[in-house]
Design a protein around this motif. Structure first.
Motif, PDB file in Angstrom:
ATOM      1  N   THR A  68       0.838  -1.199   0.000  1.00 42.79           N
ATOM      2  CA  THR A  68       0.000   0.000   0.000  1.00 42.79           C
ATOM      3  C   THR A  68       0.870   1.245   0.000  1.00 42.79           C
ATOM      4  OG1 THR A  68      -0.146  -0.065   2.421  1.00 42.79           O
ATOM      5  CG2 THR A  68      -1.946  -1.091   1.185  1.00 42.79           C
ATOM      6  N   LEU A  69       0.333   2.275  -0.577  1.00 36.43           N
ATOM      7  CA  LEU A  69       0.954   3.591  -0.570  1.00 36.43           C
ATOM      8  C   LEU A  69      -0.123   4.559  -0.096  1.00 36.43           C
ATOM      9  CD1 LEU A  69       3.282   5.188  -3.100  1.00 36.43           C
ATOM     10  CD2 LEU A  69       1.284   6.434  -2.384  1.00 36.43           C
ATOM     11  N   ILE A  70       0.174   5.303   0.954  1.00 40.17           N
ATOM     12  CA  ILE A  70      -0.775   6.283   1.487  1.00 40.17           C
ATOM     13  C   ILE A  70      -0.253   7.662   1.145  1.00 40.17           C
ATOM     14  CG2 ILE A  70      -1.838   7.222   3.563  1.00 40.17           C
ATOM     15  CD1 ILE A  70      -1.455   4.382   4.798  1.00 40.17           C
ATOM     16  N   MET A  71      -1.133   8.457   0.572  1.00 36.50           N
ATOM     17  CA  MET A  71      -0.731   9.795   0.148  1.00 36.50           C
ATOM     18  C   MET A  71      -1.764  10.817   0.587  1.00 36.50           C
ATOM     19  SD  MET A  71       0.340  10.873  -3.644  1.00 36.50           S
ATOM     20  CE  MET A  71       0.527  12.565  -4.100  1.00 36.50           C
ATOM     21  N   SER A  72      -1.282  11.865   1.247  1.00 34.98           N
ATOM     22  CA  SER A  72      -2.155  12.985   1.563  1.00 34.98           C
ATOM     23  C   SER A  72      -2.407  13.760   0.292  1.00 34.98           C
ATOM     24  CB  SER A  72      -1.488  13.918   2.576  1.00 34.98           C
ATOM     25  OG  SER A  72      -1.307  13.243   3.784  1.00 34.98           O
ATOM     26  N   TYR A  73      -3.533  14.409   0.219  1.00 35.02           N
ATOM     27  CA  TYR A  73      -3.793  15.241  -0.945  1.00 35.02           C
ATOM     28  C   TYR A  73      -4.352  16.579  -0.508  1.00 35.02           C
ATOM     29  CZ  TYR A  73      -8.617  13.398  -0.640  1.00 35.02           C
ATOM     30  OH  TYR A  73      -9.855  13.039  -0.230  1.00 35.02           O
ATOM     31  N   GLY A  74      -4.552  17.425  -1.482  1.00 35.37           N
ATOM     32  CA  GLY A  74      -4.963  18.785  -1.165  1.00 35.37           C
ATOM     33  C   GLY A  74      -3.741  19.670  -1.070  1.00 35.37           C
ATOM     34  N   MET A  75      -3.788  20.628  -0.185  1.00 37.41           N
ATOM     35  CA  MET A  75      -2.719  21.620  -0.101  1.00 37.41           C
ATOM     36  C   MET A  75      -1.405  21.067   0.439  1.00 37.41           C
ATOM     37  SD  MET A  75      -4.307  23.871   2.984  1.00 37.41           S
ATOM     38  CE  MET A  75      -2.967  24.534   3.924  1.00 37.41           C
ATOM     39  N   TYR A  76      -1.406  19.854   1.013  1.00 39.67           N
ATOM     40  CA  TYR A  76      -0.195  19.301   1.604  1.00 39.67           C
ATOM     41  C   TYR A  76       0.576  18.369   0.671  1.00 39.67           C
ATOM     42  CZ  TYR A  76      -2.060  21.200   5.895  1.00 39.67           C
ATOM     43  OH  TYR A  76      -2.541  22.050   6.839  1.00 39.67           O
ATOM     44  N   VAL A  77       0.075  18.136  -0.514  1.00 38.54           N
ATOM     45  CA  VAL A  77       0.721  17.192  -1.410  1.00 38.54           C
ATOM     46  C   VAL A  77       1.975  17.804  -2.041  1.00 38.54           C
ATOM     47  CG1 VAL A  77      -0.605  17.784  -3.466  1.00 38.54           C
ATOM     48  CG2 VAL A  77       0.278  15.482  -3.213  1.00 38.54           C
ATOM     49  N   ASP A  78       3.002  16.987  -2.170  1.00 38.77           N
ATOM     50  CA  ASP A  78       4.231  17.381  -2.849  1.00 38.77           C
ATOM     51  C   ASP A  78       3.974  17.243  -4.351  1.00 38.77           C
ATOM     52  OD1 ASP A  78       6.694  17.340  -4.198  1.00 38.77           O
ATOM     53  OD2 ASP A  78       7.726  16.380  -2.525  1.00 38.77           O
ATOM     54  N   PRO A  79       4.006  18.349  -5.106  1.00 39.24           N
ATOM     55  CA  PRO A  79       3.663  18.296  -6.529  1.00 39.24           C
ATOM     56  C   PRO A  79       4.516  17.327  -7.341  1.00 39.24           C
ATOM     57  CG  PRO A  79       3.901  20.572  -5.804  1.00 39.24           C
ATOM     58  CD  PRO A  79       4.331  19.695  -4.664  1.00 39.24           C
ATOM     59  N   GLU A  80       5.792  17.223  -7.030  1.00 40.36           N
ATOM     60  CA  GLU A  80       6.668  16.314  -7.781  1.00 40.36           C
ATOM     61  C   GLU A  80       6.286  14.855  -7.530  1.00 40.36           C
ATOM     62  OE1 GLU A  80       8.866  17.110 -10.203  1.00 40.36           O
ATOM     63  OE2 GLU A  80       7.976  19.075  -9.873  1.00 40.36           O
ATOM     64  N   LYS A  81       5.970  14.540  -6.304  1.00 37.51           N
ATOM     65  CA  LYS A  81       5.578  13.168  -5.980  1.00 37.51           C
ATOM     66  C   LYS A  81       4.188  12.855  -6.524  1.00 37.51           C
ATOM     67  CE  LYS A  81       8.713  12.645  -2.135  1.00 37.51           C
ATOM     68  NZ  LYS A  81       8.899  12.364  -0.722  1.00 37.51           N
ATOM     69  N   ALA A  82       3.325  13.846  -6.537  1.00 42.58           N
ATOM     70  CA  ALA A  82       1.978  13.649  -7.092  1.00 42.58           C
ATOM     71  C   ALA A  82       2.051  13.304  -8.574  1.00 42.58           C
ATOM     72  CB  ALA A  82       1.135  14.890  -6.869  1.00 42.58           C
ATOM     73  N   LYS A  83       3.064  13.815  -9.267  1.00 44.72           N
ATOM     74  CA  LYS A  83       3.230  13.505 -10.689  1.00 44.72           C
ATOM     75  C   LYS A  83       3.457  12.013 -10.912  1.00 44.72           C
ATOM     76  CE  LYS A  83       5.058  17.998 -12.084  1.00 44.72           C
ATOM     77  NZ  LYS A  83       6.244  18.716 -12.565  1.00 44.72           N
ATOM     78  N   LEU A  84       4.174  11.357  -9.984  1.00 49.53           N
ATOM     79  CA  LEU A  84       4.388   9.916 -10.093  1.00 49.53           C
ATOM     80  C   LEU A  84       3.057   9.168 -10.019  1.00 49.53           C
ATOM     81  CD1 LEU A  84       7.509   9.226  -7.850  1.00 49.53           C
ATOM     82  CD2 LEU A  84       7.332   8.889 -10.304  1.00 49.53           C
ATOM     83  N   ILE A  85       2.223   9.544  -9.078  1.00 46.43           N
ATOM     84  CA  ILE A  85       0.912   8.900  -8.944  1.00 46.43           C
ATOM     85  C   ILE A  85       0.069   9.192 -10.178  1.00 46.43           C
ATOM     86  CG2 ILE A  85      -1.270   8.935  -7.663  1.00 46.43           C
ATOM     87  CD1 ILE A  85       0.883   7.304  -6.305  1.00 46.43           C
ATOM     88  N   ASP A  86       0.109  10.422 -10.665  1.00 43.44           N
ATOM     89  CA  ASP A  86      -0.653  10.771 -11.873  1.00 43.44           C
ATOM     90  C   ASP A  86      -0.215   9.903 -13.050  1.00 43.44           C
ATOM     91  OD1 ASP A  86      -2.094  12.694 -10.520  1.00 43.44           O
ATOM     92  OD2 ASP A  86      -0.878  14.373 -11.251  1.00 43.44           O
ATOM     93  N   ARG A  87       1.085   9.705 -13.213  1.00 38.88           N
ATOM     94  CA  ARG A  87       1.586   8.860 -14.300  1.00 38.88           C
ATOM     95  C   ARG A  87       1.130   7.415 -14.138  1.00 38.88           C
ATOM     96  NH1 ARG A  87       7.572   9.685 -13.964  1.00 38.88           N
ATOM     97  NH2 ARG A  87       7.594   7.691 -15.025  1.00 38.88           N
ATOM     98  N   LEU A  88       1.175   6.944 -12.896  1.00 44.63           N
ATOM     99  CA  LEU A  88       0.749   5.578 -12.616  1.00 44.63           C
ATOM    100  C   LEU A  88      -0.741   5.412 -12.901  1.00 44.63           C
ATOM    101  CD1 LEU A  88       1.670   2.835 -11.599  1.00 44.63           C
ATOM    102  CD2 LEU A  88       1.348   3.633  -9.271  1.00 44.63           C
ATOM    103  N   LEU A  89      -1.546   6.381 -12.522  1.00 41.79           N
ATOM    104  CA  LEU A  89      -2.986   6.340 -12.785  1.00 41.79           C
ATOM    105  C   LEU A  89      -3.277   6.396 -14.268  1.00 41.79           C
ATOM    106  CD1 LEU A  89      -4.240   8.644  -9.901  1.00 41.79           C
ATOM    107  CD2 LEU A  89      -4.722   6.189 -10.159  1.00 41.79           C
ATOM    108  N   LYS A  90      -2.526   7.204 -15.012  1.00 43.71           N
ATOM    109  CA  LYS A  90      -2.732   7.302 -16.463  1.00 43.71           C
ATOM    110  C   LYS A  90      -2.408   5.987 -17.142  1.00 43.71           C
ATOM    111  CE  LYS A  90      -1.982  12.234 -16.971  1.00 43.71           C
ATOM    112  NZ  LYS A  90      -1.047  13.274 -17.350  1.00 43.71           N
ATOM    113  N   ASP A  91      -1.376   5.307 -16.654  1.00 45.95           N
ATOM    114  CA  ASP A  91      -0.996   4.020 -17.248  1.00 45.95           C
ATOM    115  C   ASP A  91      -2.056   2.951 -17.011  1.00 45.95           C
ATOM    116  OD1 ASP A  91       1.322   5.160 -18.163  1.00 45.95           O
ATOM    117  OD2 ASP A  91       2.632   4.210 -16.683  1.00 45.95           O
ATOM    118  N   GLN A  92      -2.905   3.153 -16.016  1.00 43.72           N
ATOM    119  CA  GLN A  92      -3.951   2.173 -15.708  1.00 43.72           C
ATOM    120  C   GLN A  92      -5.145   2.294 -16.643  1.00 43.72           C
ATOM    121  OE1 GLN A  92      -3.136  -0.014 -13.037  1.00 43.72           O
ATOM    122  NE2 GLN A  92      -1.268   1.141 -13.314  1.00 43.72           N
ATOM    123  N   SER A  93      -5.306   3.459 -17.283  1.00 45.91           N
ATOM    124  CA  SER A  93      -6.501   3.661 -18.113  1.00 45.91           C
ATOM    125  C   SER A  93      -6.391   2.978 -19.447  1.00 45.91           C
ATOM    126  CB  SER A  93      -6.777   5.113 -18.363  1.00 45.91           C
ATOM    127  OG  SER A  93      -6.062   6.013 -17.640  1.00 45.91           O
TER     128      SER A  93
END
Length: 99
Positions: free
Chosen positions: A74-99
């Motif tokens: 599991t990977l737990i990630m806070s979101y909203g104003m506390y998210v690290d934008p660079e790290k969020a990009k990794l999750i975004d890429r991973l989510l895009k690869d799932q579609s």
């Protein structure tokens, strides 16, 4: 549906997601095995988001992730104003690869 983050994590452990993934610099790491994965090595199996009230710091998402070698965690990630934008990009890429 899970009522909170702790319940989701415990249920995912029961399903075999026993490792902990962490976001790193351009990679996702399995904490216990000290193995680094690229986005191409991983697949999101389940996603559960939680908003525990009015505190923006209580917003989080738990990702159930499986590696191409069968490591489940599991990977737990806070979101909203506390998210690290660079790290969020990794999750975004991973989510895009799932579609």
């Amino acid at each position: 549906m899970y009522t909170d983050l702790a319940e989701a994590v415990e249920s995912l452990k029961d399903k075999g997601f026993n490792h902990t993934y962490e976001l790193g610099e351009n990679c996702i790491t399995c904490k216990e095995l000290a193995v680094k994965y690229t986005v191409d090595d991983l697949k999101i199996v389940e996603t559960h988001s939680f908003d525990q009230g009015t505190d923006p710091g209580s917003e989080s998402t738990v990702y159930a992730i499986e590696s191409n070698t069968g490591v489940k965690g599991t990977l737990i990630m806070s979101y909203g104003m506390y998210v690290d934008p660079e790290k969020a990009k990794l999750i975004d890429r991973l989510l895009k690869d799932q579609s």
